[in-house]
Structure formats: C-alpha cells, structure tokens
Write a protein that holds these residues in place. Structure first.
Motif, PDB file in Angstrom:
ATOM      1  N   GLY A 191     -29.484 -43.133 -11.155  1.00 27.84           N
ATOM      2  CA  GLY A 191     -28.221 -43.399 -11.821  1.00 27.84           C
ATOM      3  C   GLY A 191     -28.452 -43.844 -13.254  1.00 27.84           C
ATOM      4  N   GLY A 192     -27.617 -43.354 -14.155  1.00 26.16           N
ATOM      5  CA  GLY A 192     -27.782 -43.659 -15.571  1.00 26.16           C
ATOM      6  C   GLY A 192     -28.322 -42.487 -16.364  1.00 26.16           C
ATOM      7  N   HIS A 193     -28.565 -41.357 -15.671  1.00 28.04           N
ATOM      8  CA  HIS A 193     -29.148 -40.198 -16.332  1.00 28.04           C
ATOM      9  C   HIS A 193     -28.225 -38.983 -16.249  1.00 28.04           C
ATOM     10  CE1 HIS A 193     -33.136 -41.947 -17.025  1.00 28.04           C
ATOM     11  NE2 HIS A 193     -32.828 -42.664 -15.946  1.00 28.04           N
ATOM     12  N   ILE A 194     -28.319 -38.145 -17.269  1.00 25.03           N
ATOM     13  CA  ILE A 194     -27.620 -36.867 -17.292  1.00 25.03           C
ATOM     14  C   ILE A 194     -28.686 -35.781 -17.363  1.00 25.03           C
ATOM     15  CG2 ILE A 194     -26.037 -35.370 -18.567  1.00 25.03           C
ATOM     16  CD1 ILE A 194     -24.675 -37.936 -19.606  1.00 25.03           C
ATOM     17  N   LEU A 201     -24.085 -29.584 -16.732  1.00 29.48           N
ATOM     18  CA  LEU A 201     -24.409 -30.997 -16.897  1.00 29.48           C
ATOM     19  C   LEU A 201     -24.204 -31.685 -15.567  1.00 29.48           C
ATOM     20  CD1 LEU A 201     -22.719 -32.204 -20.216  1.00 29.48           C
ATOM     21  CD2 LEU A 201     -25.078 -31.550 -19.831  1.00 29.48           C
ATOM     22  N   ASP A 202     -25.241 -32.328 -15.065  1.00 27.04           N
ATOM     23  CA  ASP A 202     -25.147 -33.152 -13.865  1.00 27.04           C
ATOM     24  C   ASP A 202     -25.259 -34.602 -14.311  1.00 27.04           C
ATOM     25  OD1 ASP A 202     -24.899 -31.254 -11.691  1.00 27.04           O
ATOM     26  OD2 ASP A 202     -26.921 -30.608 -12.225  1.00 27.04           O
ATOM     27  N   VAL A 203     -24.165 -35.339 -14.144  1.00 28.00           N
ATOM     28  CA  VAL A 203     -24.070 -36.717 -14.603  1.00 28.00           C
ATOM     29  C   VAL A 203     -24.209 -37.641 -13.395  1.00 28.00           C
ATOM     30  CG1 VAL A 203     -22.612 -38.408 -15.788  1.00 28.00           C
ATOM     31  CG2 VAL A 203     -22.521 -35.976 -16.459  1.00 28.00           C
ATOM     32  N   TYR A 204     -25.153 -38.569 -13.472  1.00 26.94           N
ATOM     33  CA  TYR A 204     -25.411 -39.514 -12.392  1.00 26.94           C
ATOM     34  C   TYR A 204     -25.155 -40.915 -12.941  1.00 26.94           C
ATOM     35  CZ  TYR A 204     -27.670 -35.467 -10.382  1.00 26.94           C
ATOM     36  OH  TYR A 204     -27.921 -34.219  -9.893  1.00 26.94           O
ATOM     37  N   LEU A 205     -23.986 -41.459 -12.627  1.00 27.71           N
ATOM     38  CA  LEU A 205     -23.606 -42.755 -13.164  1.00 27.71           C
ATOM     39  C   LEU A 205     -24.399 -43.886 -12.515  1.00 27.71           C
ATOM     40  CD1 LEU A 205     -19.728 -42.255 -13.194  1.00 27.71           C
ATOM     41  CD2 LEU A 205     -21.328 -42.005 -15.116  1.00 27.71           C
ATOM     42  N   ASN A 206     -24.724 -44.907 -13.310  1.00 28.45           N
ATOM     43  CA  ASN A 206     -25.354 -46.094 -12.744  1.00 28.45           C
ATOM     44  C   ASN A 206     -24.269 -47.030 -12.222  1.00 28.45           C
ATOM     45  OD1 ASN A 206     -24.301 -47.447 -14.996  1.00 28.45           O
ATOM     46  ND2 ASN A 206     -26.278 -47.548 -16.056  1.00 28.45           N
ATOM     47  N   ASN A 207     -24.661 -48.212 -11.767  1.00 29.57           N
ATOM     48  CA  ASN A 207     -23.703 -49.157 -11.171  1.00 29.57           C
ATOM     49  C   ASN A 207     -22.647 -49.645 -12.157  1.00 29.57           C
ATOM     50  OD1 ASN A 207     -24.960 -48.953  -8.717  1.00 29.57           O
ATOM     51  ND2 ASN A 207     -26.286 -50.713  -9.064  1.00 29.57           N
ATOM     52  N   HIS A 208     -22.892 -49.469 -13.450  1.00 31.27           N
ATOM     53  CA  HIS A 208     -21.934 -49.874 -14.477  1.00 31.27           C
ATOM     54  C   HIS A 208     -21.065 -48.698 -14.944  1.00 31.27           C
ATOM     55  CE1 HIS A 208     -24.002 -53.700 -14.647  1.00 31.27           C
ATOM     56  NE2 HIS A 208     -25.131 -53.052 -14.813  1.00 31.27           N
ATOM     57  N   ASP A 238     -20.203 -25.921 -16.513  1.00 34.75           N
ATOM     58  CA  ASP A 238     -19.882 -26.814 -15.401  1.00 34.75           C
ATOM     59  C   ASP A 238     -20.372 -28.218 -15.714  1.00 34.75           C
ATOM     60  OD1 ASP A 238     -18.928 -24.679 -13.725  1.00 34.75           O
ATOM     61  OD2 ASP A 238     -21.017 -24.186 -13.277  1.00 34.75           O
ATOM     62  N   ILE A 239     -19.591 -29.202 -15.266  1.00 34.11           N
ATOM     63  CA  ILE A 239     -20.001 -30.603 -15.330  1.00 34.11           C
ATOM     64  C   ILE A 239     -19.761 -31.201 -13.950  1.00 34.11           C
ATOM     65  CG2 ILE A 239     -19.614 -32.867 -16.365  1.00 34.11           C
ATOM     66  CD1 ILE A 239     -18.570 -31.419 -18.863  1.00 34.11           C
ATOM     67  N   ASN A 240     -20.791 -31.820 -13.395  1.00 32.68           N
ATOM     68  CA  ASN A 240     -20.694 -32.501 -12.101  1.00 32.68           C
ATOM     69  C   ASN A 240     -20.993 -33.973 -12.325  1.00 32.68           C
ATOM     70  OD1 ASN A 240     -20.431 -29.957 -10.659  1.00 32.68           O
ATOM     71  ND2 ASN A 240     -22.585 -29.665 -11.164  1.00 32.68           N
ATOM     72  N   ILE A 241     -20.064 -34.840 -11.932  1.00 30.67           N
ATOM     73  CA  ILE A 241     -20.234 -36.274 -12.147  1.00 30.67           C
ATOM     74  C   ILE A 241     -20.272 -36.982 -10.802  1.00 30.67           C
ATOM     75  CG2 ILE A 241     -19.311 -38.335 -13.256  1.00 30.67           C
ATOM     76  CD1 ILE A 241     -17.863 -36.473 -15.229  1.00 30.67           C
ATOM     77  N   ARG A 242     -21.383 -37.685 -10.567  1.00 33.61           N
ATOM     78  CA  ARG A 242     -21.553 -38.439  -9.324  1.00 33.61           C
ATOM     79  C   ARG A 242     -21.567 -39.923  -9.631  1.00 33.61           C
ATOM     80  NH1 ARG A 242     -26.221 -35.475  -6.076  1.00 33.61           N
ATOM     81  NH2 ARG A 242     -25.748 -37.144  -4.636  1.00 33.61           N
ATOM     82  N   GLY A 243     -20.996 -40.697  -8.718  1.00 29.00           N
ATOM     83  CA  GLY A 243     -20.972 -42.145  -8.876  1.00 29.00           C
ATOM     84  C   GLY A 243     -19.618 -42.671  -9.300  1.00 29.00           C
ATOM     85  N   ILE A 244     -18.616 -41.807  -9.349  1.00 25.54           N
ATOM     86  CA  ILE A 244     -17.257 -42.258  -9.655  1.00 25.54           C
ATOM     87  C   ILE A 244     -16.750 -43.049  -8.455  1.00 25.54           C
ATOM     88  CG2 ILE A 244     -14.887 -41.502 -10.091  1.00 25.54           C
ATOM     89  CD1 ILE A 244     -16.051 -39.085 -11.554  1.00 25.54           C
TER      90      ILE A 244
END
Length: 184
Positions: free
Chosen positions: A59-62, A85-92, A146-152
């Motif tokens: 998490g925290g990396h694209i 773009l694969d977006v992996y959100l961190n806890n923040h 395409d953009i995929n966002i994980r951690g929402i």
C-alpha cells in the motif's frame, strides 16, 4: 523484493499449494486476488500455483503496466502499449508512483532529455499526474486506458475525470474501483 513496493513469493517445487510468505510492516495487496489483503506483519500462508507468479504490492504505491503487451520488442511495446495504472492505497489513503518511457531504441535518452517522465500521486480521494519532462519529438501516443484503485474504504457514488463527473465507464467491485475506457 523489487524496490520497496513489489514482493514476489516464488513457488520452487511442483505440487506446492501454499507458501509461508513473510510480510513486512504495512498493507500488502495480492496482485491477482483483490480479496486477499494482508495487514499484519509476519508469516502468512498464501495459496499459490506453479504456473502463475504470485506477487504482492505494498500500500502506498502506484504500479504502471502496459495494457497491450502482444508486441515482440521493447520498442513496439513502448510505442503501441497503452497504460494501466494500478493504485494501492496505504492506510492513510495515499499512494505514489512514476512512469518513465522512451522510444525503446535510442541511446543516452536521459542525457539528451529524450524521454517522458510522469509522477502520480493519490491523496485525499484524488489521483493527480504531473508530467515532469516530455521531450520534443516524442512520438509516443500511448494513453492511460484503465485505472484500478484498491484500498478505498467507502463505496464511491461518483467518479470525476478531468473535472467532469463520469456516469459510466467505472465500477466498484470486490473492493476495487475500476475506471476504464479512458484516454488520458
């Protein structure tokens, strides 16, 4: 590990179904299985198959990948492969990534400023990009498709692209916001 953000869990023997993987501190996302998110450091048994590489993104990396990878050479991929773009959100709720590309054949592209460099930053429910250098004559017409966002943490009700609310072209499923049919 590839840098700080990508970790491979190799399968070394035939017939192995699980591997004990050590996860460092942070949130780790299974690249293939969106439902597999690891939030605790330490060893965790992970399902694996010999035929498919198992890797995780912190998490925290694209991570930027090419959408069309049927080309045979680096130059063909550089010039014909649109981006995902694969977006992996961190806890923040933050993530950062970069994209570097050149024509795939020229020498000393950095020395001669003949490359494209883009920074991506996800924060406060917004994904932004900043083109740091785009050299004149860069004929790369690739687009982010395409953009995929994980951690929402909350199911989104709207998606805004380039300051316009999008009614279609996106879906939220299995904890992933998938935005497609883009031309960015």
């Amino acid at each position: 590990m590839f840098g700080e953000g990508i970790m491979v869990a190799p399968v070394l023997l035939p017939g192995v179904k699980t591997v004990a993987v050590y996860f460092p501190e942070g949130t780790w996302y299974d690249y293939i299985n969106p439902l597999n998110v690891i939030n605790q450091p330490g060893h965790t048994n992970q399902s694996v198959v010999l035929e498919k590489q198992t890797y995780y993104v912190k998490g925290g990396h694209i991570v930027t990948t090419h959408k069309n990878t049927t080309a045979l050479s680096t130059a063909e991929i550089s010039n014909t492969g649109d981006y995902v773009l694969d977006v992996y959100l961190n806890n923040h709720g933050n993530a950062f990534g970069e994209l570097y590309t050149d024509d795939g054949t020229s020498h000393d592209t950095i020395h001669h400023d003949k490359f494209l460099y883009v920074k991506f930053n996800a924060t406060s429910n917004t994904l932004r990009s900043e083109v740091t250098l785009r050299y004149p004559g860069h004929d790369n017409q690739n687009k982010i498709r395409d953009i995929n966002i994980r951690g929402i943490q909350v199911h989104p009700t709207t998606v805004t692209i380039n300051q316009k609310e999008s009614q279609d072209g996106w879906v939220y499923e299995e904890g992933v916001l998938k935005v497609s049919q883009l031309e960015l």
